[in-house]
Design a protein around this motif. Sequence first.
Motif, PDB file in Angstrom:
ATOM      1  N   VAL A   1       0.869  -1.177   0.000  1.00 36.75           N
ATOM      2  CA  VAL A   1       0.000   0.000   0.000  1.00 36.75           C
ATOM      3  C   VAL A   1       0.911   1.234   0.000  1.00 36.75           C
ATOM      4  CG1 VAL A   1      -1.822   1.204   1.229  1.00 36.75           C
ATOM      5  CG2 VAL A   1      -1.738  -1.291   1.276  1.00 36.75           C
ATOM      6  N   PRO A   2       0.854   2.061  -1.071  1.00 37.64           N
ATOM      7  CA  PRO A   2       1.809   3.177  -1.191  1.00 37.64           C
ATOM      8  C   PRO A   2       1.845   4.128   0.002  1.00 37.64           C
ATOM      9  CG  PRO A   2       0.619   2.878  -3.253  1.00 37.64           C
ATOM     10  CD  PRO A   2      -0.016   1.962  -2.250  1.00 37.64           C
ATOM     11  N   PHE A   3       0.691   4.381   0.641  1.00 42.35           N
ATOM     12  CA  PHE A   3       0.685   5.357   1.737  1.00 42.35           C
ATOM     13  C   PHE A   3       1.137   4.764   3.078  1.00 42.35           C
ATOM     14  CE2 PHE A   3      -3.704   3.777   1.468  1.00 42.35           C
ATOM     15  CZ  PHE A   3      -3.893   3.311   2.761  1.00 42.35           C
ATOM     16  N   ALA A   4       1.308   3.452   3.135  1.00 41.02           N
ATOM     17  CA  ALA A   4       1.747   2.817   4.395  1.00 41.02           C
ATOM     18  C   ALA A   4       3.275   2.833   4.434  1.00 41.02           C
ATOM     19  CB  ALA A   4       1.201   1.404   4.494  1.00 41.02           C
ATOM     20  N   ASP A   5       3.843   4.021   4.692  1.00 47.77           N
ATOM     21  CA  ASP A   5       5.299   4.170   4.695  1.00 47.77           C
ATOM     22  C   ASP A   5       5.885   3.656   6.015  1.00 47.77           C
ATOM     23  OD1 ASP A   5       4.629   6.141   6.521  1.00 47.77           O
ATOM     24  OD2 ASP A   5       5.055   7.804   5.159  1.00 47.77           O
ATOM     25  N   GLU A   6       7.201   3.757   6.128  1.00 49.36           N
ATOM     26  CA  GLU A   6       7.902   3.196   7.292  1.00 49.36           C
ATOM     27  C   GLU A   6       7.410   3.813   8.605  1.00 49.36           C
ATOM     28  OE1 GLU A   6      12.465   2.418   8.885  1.00 49.36           O
ATOM     29  OE2 GLU A   6      12.149   3.425   6.964  1.00 49.36           O
TER      30      GLU A   6
END
Length: 423
Positions: free
Chosen positions: A240-245
């Motif tokens: 999921v692109p918005f689930a960053d580190e």
Amino acid sequence: MNILILGAGGREHTLAWKLKQSEKLKQLFVAPGNAGTQEIAMNLPIKPTDFGAIKEAVLEHDIHMVVVGPEDPLVHGIADFFASDPDLKYIPVIGPEKKGAALEGSKDFAKRFMNRHGIPTAAYQSFTAEMLQEGFNFLGTLKPPYVLKADGLAAGKGVVILQDLDEARAELSRMLLDSKFGEASTTVVIEEFLSGIELSCFVLTDGENFKVLPTAKDYKRIGEGDTGLNTGGMGAISPVPFADESFMNKVKDRIILPTIQGLKKDKIPYKGFIFIGLIKVGDDPFVIEYNVRLGDPETEVVLPRLKNDLVELFQAVADGKLDSVELEIDPRSATTVMTVSGGYPGSYEKGKDISGLESIKDSVVFHAGTANKNGSVVTNGGRVIAVTSLAENFREALKKSYENVERIKFDGMYYRKDLGFDL
């Protein structure tokens, strides 16, 4: 090793496809399976909740491990059935015992668990038929939209979201007094509406240690732009692109760790998957729901990105040695597009001939609702075929999936053409 998978959908075909890649696998069985699993395993005509027939099959085919796909057998206690049977107790079941399966089997149990262990979730109250007036009063304290959830299993259809207070009160009456969802709505959970973007997080645990699998986002509504009725899932994208580190660190610290520690504190043994349905509100994660197995169609994008030997991974879960395994994840994006029968999620016809499967190029086909009829593959469910592709980013992967979906034909076939529109 001989392994039995319980279930008949796209999730189970994906599990079979992944387990089949292991050199540690000797024979693979799926009960009841579909036309896709039939090509790579032996299908057994057994319902996943028929524990007696499962025992017979396990002993007859010298099964060494059982992997549970759907939630029903877990909620009904298949892991307990194996643990308490002298002939079966040495055979590991990948899936929690009944007590742990209540995280999915009862929305009220899950909410109480989250509150007890300080896990962020929407504010809520639970009501029974005797408490109808209190339910009406509680709805009056909330702002629309109103979220009503049947407490028990309702095949993914037990959640109703309404804008109008009178409609919400009428719906609460239908659920509690008219048993709209049968036994599942004997208790109804009413919760505040959280506004944000949803995603799925998958954790595999041996009860002590855990591994976080790739994130995925699925698309539940039948119509484009996320409109229309809820389905079992029209497609999925991973990662999921918005689930960053930074966001995933919050998920781990605030949700995953307290969940695993909460199970231990509550003395709930748990070996298997925890599927955490999340919503990102601003920059913060909240839990919408727990499931106690892999999701579908998320499995069709999560497992193809997993480089590990799945038999080894499940053996580590069974042995309580998951800490000794390093997860290897394909950095590419995976997308799956689900084709469905005309009329789904309402009434639909089965038995339609499916053509074009042999012309798929550079994608993987996972069967969801199919059967083999006189040597031909036919439709046998609402969700029929999932087409999964890998590429450098989700847009390229989607392009590949859509090109291949167009090669598949069956009467009344429908699929969403706008997956990823919100990313």
